[in-house]
Design a protein around this motif. Structure first.
Motif, short mmCIF file in Angstrom:
data_model
loop_
_atom_site.label_atom_id
_atom_site.label_comp_id
_atom_site.label_asym_id
_atom_site.label_seq_id
_atom_site.Cartn_x
_atom_site.Cartn_y
_atom_site.Cartn_z
N ASN A 182 -7.03 1.93 -6.51
CA ASN A 182 -5.60 2.69 -6.15
C ASN A 182 -5.85 4.20 -5.88
O ASN A 182 -4.72 4.63 -5.33
CB ASN A 182 -4.76 2.63 -7.39
CG ASN A 182 -4.43 1.22 -7.60
OD1 ASN A 182 -4.04 0.56 -6.68
ND2 ASN A 182 -4.28 0.82 -9.04
N THR A 183 -7.04 4.76 -5.76
CA THR A 183 -6.94 6.01 -5.36
C THR A 183 -8.26 6.10 -4.16
O THR A 183 -8.75 7.15 -4.10
CB THR A 183 -7.43 6.91 -6.66
OG1 THR A 183 -8.67 6.50 -7.34
CG2 THR A 183 -6.40 7.02 -7.50
N THR A 184 -8.56 5.07 -3.49
CA THR A 184 -9.46 5.09 -2.56
C THR A 184 -8.97 6.29 -1.58
O THR A 184 -7.84 6.25 -1.02
CB THR A 184 -9.55 3.71 -1.96
OG1 THR A 184 -10.24 2.95 -2.93
CG2 THR A 184 -10.24 3.92 -0.73
N LEU A 200 -5.11 6.46 -0.73
CA LEU A 200 -4.07 5.56 -1.47
C LEU A 200 -3.63 6.16 -2.61
O LEU A 200 -4.56 6.86 -3.67
CB LEU A 200 -4.75 4.38 -1.81
CG LEU A 200 -5.15 3.33 -0.44
CD1 LEU A 200 -5.95 2.42 -0.87
CD2 LEU A 200 -3.91 3.02 0.37
N THR A 201 -2.60 5.65 -3.06
CA THR A 201 -1.84 5.91 -4.36
C THR A 201 -1.87 4.58 -4.97
O THR A 201 -1.56 4.45 -6.49
CB THR A 201 -0.65 6.81 -4.37
OG1 THR A 201 0.36 6.24 -3.76
CG2 THR A 201 -0.69 8.17 -4.20
N GLU A 226 -14.07 8.28 -0.96
CA GLU A 226 -14.20 8.67 -2.40
C GLU A 226 -13.63 7.52 -3.22
O GLU A 226 -12.46 6.72 -2.63
CB GLU A 226 -13.60 9.91 -3.02
CG GLU A 226 -12.15 10.11 -2.46
CD GLU A 226 -11.85 11.62 -2.53
OE1 GLU A 226 -10.69 11.66 -3.29
OE2 GLU A 226 -12.72 12.62 -2.40
N ASN A 227 -13.87 7.43 -4.51
CA ASN A 227 -12.83 6.27 -5.14
C ASN A 227 -13.02 4.67 -4.63
O ASN A 227 -12.16 4.12 -4.72
CB ASN A 227 -11.84 6.80 -5.38
CG ASN A 227 -11.36 8.07 -6.13
OD1 ASN A 227 -12.38 8.50 -7.02
ND2 ASN A 227 -10.63 8.76 -5.71
N PHE A 228 -14.15 4.12 -4.25
CA PHE A 228 -14.48 2.93 -3.84
C PHE A 228 -15.20 2.25 -5.23
O PHE A 228 -15.91 2.97 -5.86
CB PHE A 228 -15.26 2.76 -2.75
CG PHE A 228 -14.53 3.11 -1.41
CD1 PHE A 228 -13.92 2.14 -0.64
CD2 PHE A 228 -14.47 4.36 -0.91
CE1 PHE A 228 -13.29 2.22 0.64
CE2 PHE A 228 -13.62 4.25 0.48
CZ PHE A 228 -13.16 3.61 0.89
N SER A 229 -15.23 1.11 -5.13
CA SER A 229 -15.68 0.33 -6.41
C SER A 229 -17.27 -0.22 -5.82
O SER A 229 -16.90 -1.14 -5.03
CB SER A 229 -14.93 -0.68 -6.68
OG SER A 229 -15.67 -1.43 -7.82
N GLY A 230 -18.16 0.18 -6.47
CA GLY A 230 -19.66 -0.37 -5.88
C GLY A 230 -20.15 -0.15 -4.63
O GLY A 230 -20.70 -0.76 -4.11
N GLN A 282 0.88 -1.31 -0.13
CA GLN A 282 0.18 -0.03 0.07
C GLN A 282 0.89 1.20 0.06
O GLN A 282 1.89 1.33 0.91
CB GLN A 282 -0.88 0.08 1.35
CG GLN A 282 -1.95 -0.93 1.19
CD GLN A 282 -1.38 -2.34 1.62
OE1 GLN A 282 -0.41 -2.52 2.45
NE2 GLN A 282 -2.07 -3.21 1.03
N ALA A 283 0.31 2.25 -0.90
CA ALA A 283 1.12 3.55 -0.80
C ALA A 283 0.04 4.56 -0.51
O ALA A 283 -1.03 4.41 -1.07
CB ALA A 283 2.00 3.74 -2.21
N TYR A 284 0.65 5.51 0.09
CA TYR A 284 -0.33 6.85 0.40
C TYR A 284 0.09 7.94 -0.01
O TYR A 284 1.08 8.49 0.11
CB TYR A 284 -0.46 6.88 2.11
CG TYR A 284 -0.90 5.65 2.66
CD1 TYR A 284 -2.35 5.11 2.87
CD2 TYR A 284 0.07 4.32 3.02
CE1 TYR A 284 -2.57 3.80 3.41
CE2 TYR A 284 -0.32 3.26 3.67
CZ TYR A 284 -1.64 2.82 3.86
OH TYR A 284 -1.96 1.75 4.40
#
Length: 181
Positions: free
Chosen positions: A168-170, A94-95, A129-133, A70-72
């Motif tokens: 990757n952008t959550t 996250l990045t 933001e940027n979660f899937s579903g 994980q990268a932030y």
């Protein structure tokens, strides 16, 4: 069987003189009636009193089966503790989500929570933001980790969040209040 009325009899002072009557023994009333209340107040005060300590902490996104890579772009938290009560606030962005195995967790709490798995605390997510579903996020703090749960939309029940919902952008912010031993 005779009823012991000693404690209650001590609540009044009576000289036996019918003209004087009975007067309340205020000191004894305090001992018999107020001591249990004072004891409960003292117990609750011990729960939340004491010196307030605070600081910063680094929340981590991982999985119940582990996580790596994980990268932030943002990984911050602040906390405050008074007695046995701890308040935390955090923000993760996250990045790269890396590898997350199992249920998605936030770990690295600044102060360990109670170790009893029957004592749960709710975690609130004020921004995500940027979660899937994912339509809404919920969290349960138990044994020093926040278990993320989500709903996919209106009328659906909540379920444990897995790596499929993370991108990757959550990014999200959260807060929780919990007890420590």
């Amino acid at each position: 069987m005779a009823v012991d009325r000693t404690a209650h009899a001590a609540l009044v002072d009576s000289s036996g003189d019918p003209l004087t009557g009975t007067v309340w023994n205020k000191a004894q009333i305090a001992d018999v009636i107020l001591d249990p209340v004072d004891a409960e107040i003292a117990r609750l005060d011990a729960l939340v009193s004491g010196v307030t300590t605070y600081g910063v902490w680094t929340p981590t996104l991982t999985g119940s089966g582990g996580g790596s890579g994980q990268a932030y772009s943002l990984q911050k938290g602040v906390w405050a503790r008074r007695g046995r009560v701890v308040h935390i606030w955090g923000r993760l962005a996250l990045t790269a989500k890396g590898t997350i195995t199992g249920a998605v967790l936030v770990t690295g709490l600044p102060v360990a929570s109670v170790s009893d798995t029957d004592i749960l605390a709710g975690a609130s997510f004020g921004h995500f933001e940027n979660f899937s579903g994912v339509a809404a996020i919920y969290g349960t703090l138990v044994v020093s980790q926040i278990n993320l749960q989500y709903t996919a939309g209106s009328g659906t029940g909540s379920t444990g969040m897995l790596t499929a919902q993370i991108t990757n952008t959550t990014a999200f912010s959260f807060s929780a209040t919990y007890l420590t031993d």
